[in-house]
Design a protein around this motif. Structure first.
Motif, short mmCIF file in Angstrom:
data_model
loop_
_atom_site.label_atom_id
_atom_site.label_comp_id
_atom_site.label_asym_id
_atom_site.label_seq_id
_atom_site.Cartn_x
_atom_site.Cartn_y
_atom_site.Cartn_z
N GLY A 125 0.82 -1.27 0.24
CA GLY A 125 -0.13 0.08 0.71
C GLY A 125 0.60 1.02 0.44
N THR A 126 -0.04 2.07 -0.53
CA THR A 126 0.59 3.53 -0.31
C THR A 126 0.15 4.31 0.71
OG1 THR A 126 0.86 4.23 -3.42
CG2 THR A 126 1.17 5.69 -1.28
N VAL A 165 2.60 -8.80 4.05
CA VAL A 165 2.44 -6.73 4.46
C VAL A 165 2.84 -6.19 4.28
CG1 VAL A 165 0.16 -5.62 4.37
CG2 VAL A 165 -0.19 -8.25 5.04
N ALA A 166 2.83 -4.68 3.52
CA ALA A 166 4.50 -3.67 4.18
C ALA A 166 3.92 -2.45 3.08
CB ALA A 166 5.27 -4.39 3.30
N CYS A 167 3.85 -1.52 3.53
CA CYS A 167 3.56 0.12 2.51
C CYS A 167 5.23 0.83 2.19
CB CYS A 167 3.00 0.78 3.61
SG CYS A 167 1.60 0.35 4.36
N VAL A 168 4.41 1.68 0.80
CA VAL A 168 5.28 2.49 0.75
C VAL A 168 5.35 4.12 1.44
CG1 VAL A 168 6.36 3.83 -1.12
CG2 VAL A 168 6.81 0.95 -1.08
N THR A 169 5.74 4.47 2.21
CA THR A 169 5.65 5.72 2.70
C THR A 169 6.54 7.02 1.68
OG1 THR A 169 5.78 4.93 4.61
CG2 THR A 169 6.18 6.97 4.89
N PRO A 170 5.46 8.06 0.94
CA PRO A 170 6.96 8.67 -0.08
C PRO A 170 6.69 9.86 1.37
CG PRO A 170 5.32 7.80 -1.13
CD PRO A 170 5.01 7.15 0.38
N GLY A 171 7.62 10.75 0.66
CA GLY A 171 6.74 12.22 1.10
C GLY A 171 6.94 12.93 -0.51
N PHE A 209 8.02 -0.66 -4.60
CA PHE A 209 7.29 -1.79 -4.83
C PHE A 209 7.27 -2.83 -5.33
CE2 PHE A 209 3.81 1.97 -4.41
CZ PHE A 209 3.26 1.16 -2.97
N HIS A 210 8.25 -2.42 -6.87
CA HIS A 210 8.94 -3.66 -7.48
C HIS A 210 9.83 -4.30 -6.00
CE1 HIS A 210 10.96 -6.14 -10.86
NE2 HIS A 210 9.33 -6.03 -10.52
N TYR A 211 10.45 -3.92 -5.46
CA TYR A 211 11.46 -4.46 -4.27
C TYR A 211 10.71 -5.12 -3.16
CZ TYR A 211 13.91 -5.63 -0.30
OH TYR A 211 14.79 -5.68 0.72
N LEU A 212 9.58 -4.63 -2.91
CA LEU A 212 8.55 -5.20 -1.83
C LEU A 212 8.27 -6.38 -2.65
CD1 LEU A 212 7.03 -2.09 -0.22
CD2 LEU A 212 9.10 -3.48 0.81
N ALA A 213 7.86 -6.39 -3.41
CA ALA A 213 7.10 -7.13 -3.97
C ALA A 213 7.81 -8.63 -4.45
CB ALA A 213 6.02 -7.44 -5.61
N SER A 214 8.80 -8.48 -4.31
CA SER A 214 9.92 -9.57 -5.00
C SER A 214 10.89 -10.28 -4.18
CB SER A 214 11.41 -8.53 -5.30
OG SER A 214 12.19 -8.51 -3.69
N LEU A 220 10.57 -9.41 4.50
CA LEU A 220 9.80 -8.57 5.50
C LEU A 220 8.44 -8.12 5.51
CD1 LEU A 220 11.24 -4.50 4.15
CD2 LEU A 220 9.04 -4.88 3.79
N THR A 221 8.12 -7.72 6.63
CA THR A 221 6.00 -7.62 7.14
C THR A 221 5.92 -6.41 7.79
OG1 THR A 221 4.26 -8.64 6.48
CG2 THR A 221 5.78 -9.89 8.36
N GLY A 222 5.23 -5.99 7.67
CA GLY A 222 4.47 -4.81 9.06
C GLY A 222 5.15 -4.16 9.10
N GLN A 223 5.92 -4.29 7.62
CA GLN A 223 6.59 -2.20 7.88
C GLN A 223 6.48 -1.48 6.84
OE1 GLN A 223 9.05 -2.20 10.49
NE2 GLN A 223 8.46 -4.09 10.98
N GLU A 224 6.93 -0.23 6.92
CA GLU A 224 6.55 0.79 5.88
C GLU A 224 8.12 1.07 5.05
OE1 GLU A 224 4.27 4.75 7.22
OE2 GLU A 224 4.64 3.78 9.34
N LEU A 225 8.18 1.66 3.99
CA LEU A 225 9.26 1.58 3.72
C LEU A 225 9.19 2.81 3.41
CD1 LEU A 225 11.92 0.81 2.40
CD2 LEU A 225 11.47 0.45 0.16
N VAL A 226 10.04 3.87 3.95
CA VAL A 226 10.22 5.35 3.98
C VAL A 226 11.31 5.92 2.41
CG1 VAL A 226 10.14 7.24 4.53
CG2 VAL A 226 9.48 5.41 6.34
N LEU A 227 10.52 6.59 1.71
CA LEU A 227 11.17 7.13 1.06
C LEU A 227 11.50 8.85 0.58
CD1 LEU A 227 10.67 3.49 -0.61
CD2 LEU A 227 11.92 5.32 -2.99
N ASP A 228 11.46 9.57 1.82
CA ASP A 228 11.19 10.57 1.88
C ASP A 228 12.36 12.00 1.39
OD1 ASP A 228 12.69 10.27 4.30
OD2 ASP A 228 11.92 10.86 5.45
#
Length: 251
Positions: A125-126, A165-171, A209-214, A220-228
């Motif tokens: 998710g975003t 389950v994971a999220c990407v967290t953009p700035g 997103f492509h990495y998180l699906a790989s 990796l689960t239950g986490q946010e990957l922050v790109l800000d």
């Protein structure tokens, strides 16, 4: 070839993410209320309002029936309306919550019901840095993005180890909407408050997103990957939110 569903993939981050997965040879479905501006190879648009759980379930069920599985489902659709807390109407806040938060819940739930039975899958998710700091004039949006991160953790706990389950967290992201609304001076002002000195490109969020699906992200689960670009680390998020000019758009 994976079967990938992405909500809100007719523009911006969603469009870039759909293109990234399709370029890798995956079969991608774009669930959006609006059609994309142009057809993209490997991506099929299916008109879907994520606030309508019945319509979402129907779109998910159709894709599963056609292919027998769902590999990756990305809840990306989101909206924002700039208004202060005293001026926000019930209808505006309700729509933001229905799309940004309940839209994620409904899509993930519909997909997870198949993934659990099938024995695996990835839900993504975003989220947004708005869920970590208070951006003035975005109270409802901020709350929904914090809620997406909470949903991510809860879905991960309840569905592990079968579904990740994971999220990407953009700035700040340089989407077409921002390019249309920002003057060069406005972009420069925002960039000056980001430690990296610039907005992210939609393609950079798509790569996350492509990495998180790989398979490389299998643990990796239950986490946010922050790109800000360092906004949160630099404690600049709240200042950035105050400085953004009227009518600007956030990730």
């Amino acid at each position: 070839m994976r079967i990938v569903l992405i909500s809100g993939a007719s523009s911006g981050i969603g469009e870039a993410t759909a293109a990234r997965f399709a370029a890798a040879g995956d079969r991608v479905y774009n669930l959006d209320v609006r059609p994309p501006a142009a057809d993209a190879p490997g991506v099929t648009w299916r008109e879907t309002d994520v606030a309508d759980w019945a319509a979402v379930a129907a779109a998910v069920d159709r894709a599963h029936e056609e292919h027998g599985r769902l590999d990756v489902v990305i809840a990306n659709a989101g909206i924002s309306v700039r208004h202060n807390v005293l001026a926000t109407t019930w209808a505006e806040a309700r729509r933001v919550v229905d799309v940004n938060l309940l839209g994620v819940f409904g899509l993930w739930q519909a997909a997870a019901r198949h993934m659990v039975v099938d024995g695996g899958g990835v839900l993504l998710g975003t989220a947004s840095v708005n869920g970590h700091r208070a951006f003035p004039n975005y109270a409802d949006y901020n709350a929904t993005k914090a809620g997406v991160a909470a949903l991510c953790r809860t879905f991960a706990l309840e569905l592990s180890p079968v579904v990740r389950v994971a999220c990407v967290t953009p700035g700040a992201v340089l989407t077409p909407m921002q390019l249309a609304e920002y003057s060069p001076e406005m972009l420069a002002e925002v960039n000056a408050r980001i430690p990296a000195g610039r907005h992210a490109l939609p393609s950079e969020i798509a790569a996350a997103f492509h990495y998180l699906a790989s398979p490389e992200a299998a643990f990796l689960t239950g986490q946010e990957l922050v790109l800000d670009g360092g906004e949160i680390a630099g404690s600049t998020t709240s200042d950035f939110g105050v400085a953004v000019p009227q009518g600007s758009a956030l990730s």
